[in-house]
Design an enzyme around this catalytic site. Structure first.
Site, PDB file in Angstrom:
ATOM      1  N   ALA A  74       2.837  49.544  93.096  1.00 56.62           N
ATOM      2  CA  ALA A  74       2.623  50.756  92.663  1.00 56.62           C
ATOM      3  C   ALA A  74       0.864  50.687  92.446  1.00 56.62           C
ATOM      4  O   ALA A  74       0.242  49.350  91.560  1.00 56.62           O
ATOM      5  CB  ALA A  74       3.337  51.338  91.744  1.00 56.62           C
ATOM      6  N   GLN A  76      -0.718  50.901  90.148  1.00 58.46           N
ATOM      7  CA  GLN A  76      -0.577  50.121  88.167  1.00 58.46           C
ATOM      8  C   GLN A  76       0.353  49.324  87.822  1.00 58.46           C
ATOM      9  O   GLN A  76       0.900  49.412  87.016  1.00 58.46           O
ATOM     10  CB  GLN A  76      -0.324  51.328  86.981  1.00 58.46           C
ATOM     11  CG  GLN A  76      -1.551  52.344  86.978  1.00 58.46           C
ATOM     12  CD  GLN A  76      -2.583  52.117  86.267  1.00 58.46           C
ATOM     13  OE1 GLN A  76      -2.599  50.420  85.389  1.00 58.46           O
ATOM     14  NE2 GLN A  76      -3.667  52.499  86.484  1.00 58.46           N
ATOM     15  N   SER A  77       0.853  48.398  89.238  1.00 56.46           N
ATOM     16  CA  SER A  77       1.606  47.531  89.050  1.00 56.46           C
ATOM     17  C   SER A  77       1.501  46.312  88.243  1.00 56.46           C
ATOM     18  O   SER A  77      -0.086  45.473  88.112  1.00 56.46           O
ATOM     19  CB  SER A  77       1.602  46.723  90.029  1.00 56.46           C
ATOM     20  OG  SER A  77       1.874  45.710  90.200  1.00 56.46           O
ATOM     21  N   ASN A  78       2.785  46.253  87.264  1.00 57.29           N
ATOM     22  CA  ASN A  78       2.806  44.736  85.759  1.00 57.29           C
ATOM     23  C   ASN A  78       2.676  43.773  86.762  1.00 57.29           C
ATOM     24  O   ASN A  78       2.442  42.353  86.399  1.00 57.29           O
ATOM     25  CB  ASN A  78       4.071  45.625  85.458  1.00 57.29           C
ATOM     26  CG  ASN A  78       3.827  46.819  84.247  1.00 57.29           C
ATOM     27  OD1 ASN A  78       2.989  46.598  83.593  1.00 57.29           O
ATOM     28  ND2 ASN A  78       4.529  47.565  84.839  1.00 57.29           N
ATOM     29  N   CYS A  80       2.209  43.395  89.816  1.00 57.07           N
ATOM     30  CA  CYS A  80       0.540  42.767  90.366  1.00 57.07           C
ATOM     31  C   CYS A  80      -0.008  41.996  89.403  1.00 57.07           C
ATOM     32  O   CYS A  80      -0.930  40.958  89.270  1.00 57.07           O
ATOM     33  CB  CYS A  80      -0.360  43.656  91.046  1.00 57.07           C
ATOM     34  SG  CYS A  80       0.537  44.342  92.565  1.00 57.07           S
TER      35      CYS A  80
END
Ligand SMILES: *Cc1c(COP(=O)(O)O)cnc(C)c1O
Length: 335
Positions: A74, A76-78, A80
């Site tokens: 997403a 705000q992906s952690n 990623c």
């Protein structure tokens, strides 16, 4: 449990702490003793659960000769952020495909994890509309990179395949070693349930170590039945990969979906309250998308008398606090 048959990198620095949350337990006044497993303190920029899974996924990629990693998440992906983080350490190129699950939510100038993608040297960020087939989008990116002579390896969203889930089977074993060493009797574990690798791995690990500790997942997006199906399927695949003799009972997978609110990543009052209570009583920072909603579930289960007086309950803190800084208005308007 034997993990030596699988490629694995060494990203951990010993076990993450298990801490009592005495202040929060007292504030809830239900005689339930809360503990927290601090996977928010795992190595990798700003920590969090994906580091355990990436030990296995990136090792698999490296073994296949990859020089470039593609993954998705997403906006705000952690996941990623942590994939980019370990790519730095491994000298791998990192490409991200972000899914805009909430229309208009991708802002290139946004704070939080989005800002960190840039700092961590991510090579490219592409954005796909919500509901896209993310594996297809990543394959497209892989073809593009192959044409440029790169050797890309795709890590699925959340690193949640049977390879990544091994990280949480190993975590379950780590927890059991800690509980046995400290002679701490835990009755129940509560985990966030998203792309499912954490929940599935924990279920497999608790069964595989004969722990007799039940695990509950708190959903962050999907309805109960759908999520339980996804977690169960991944748990079975993970157990098969490990060559486990015992089968995973369907009843071992339990999810709660009443803390999702209007949808994935969208704030709820109970999430805001949980974030505030963990900060105020325990100086622990949760996040708005995963650990905050899971903690809202934990608090409600305690308050509603789901756990008997005297029960010892362990909450798995999966990290994510950088996302807090992308949600300042949510916390300010309620102050
Ligand atoms: C990804 C993530 C989760 C969910 O874990 P899954 O294995 O995807 O279910 C929970 N908390 C945080 C902070 C995460 O980044």
């Amino acid at each position: 449990m034997n993990f030596t048959k699988f490629p694995r990198r060494a990203y951990l620095q010993g076990a993450t702490p298990i801490e009592p949350m005495e202040n929060l337990s007292k504030a809830l006044g239900k005689g339930v003793n809360l503990f927290v497993k601090r996977d928010d303190l795992l190595p990798g920029a700003s920590g969090g659960n994906k580091t355990r899974k990436l030990e296995f996924c990136l090792a698999d990629g490296l073994e296949q000769g990859a020089d470039t990693i593609i993954t998705c998440g997403a906006v705000q992906s952690n996941h990623c952020r942590l994939t980019a983080s370990w790519c730095c350490k491994e000298n791998l190129e990192c490409h991200l495909v972000l899914e805009e699950r909430v229309k208009g939510s991708y802002k290139p100038e946004a704070s939080g994890n989005n800002f960190l993608f840039d700092l961590l040297g991510v090579k490219s960020v592409s954005v796909a509309p919500g509901g896209s087939d993310m594996m297809a989008e990543m394959r497209k990116k892989a073809d593009e990179l192959k044409a440029q002579g790169k050797k890309p390896y795709i890590v699925p969203g959340g690193a949640s395949n049977a390879i990544g889930a091994l990280g949480y089977v190993a975590c379950a074993e780590e927890i059991m070693n800690q509980l046995n060493t400290e002679h701490l009797n835990i009755d129940h574990i509560v985990v966030p349930s998203g792309s499912a690798g954490t929940h599935a791995g924990m279920v497999v690990g608790m069964i595989g170590t004969n722990a007799n500790i039940s695990v509950s997942g708190v959903n962050v997006s999907r309805p109960k039945d759908v999520q339980e199906g996804i977690v169960f399927k991944l748990a079975e695949e993970t157990a098969l990969k490990l060559g486990m003799k015992m089968s995973i009972p369907r009843e071992a997978v339990v999810c709660y979906d009443q803390y999702v609110g209007p949808g994935y990543s969208l704030p709820t009052d109970s999430m805001v309250e949980a974030v505030r209570l963990f900060a105020k009583h325990e100086a622990i920072l949760l996040d708005p998308v995963y650990s905050g909603k899971a903690a809202a579930g934990l608090l409600d289960l305690v308050r509603s008398g789901h756990f008997p007086r005297g029960a010892n309950v362990l909450f798995l803190h999966t990290g994510g606090s950088p996302a807090l800084y992308a949600y300042l208005p949510t916390f300010r308007k309620e102050g």
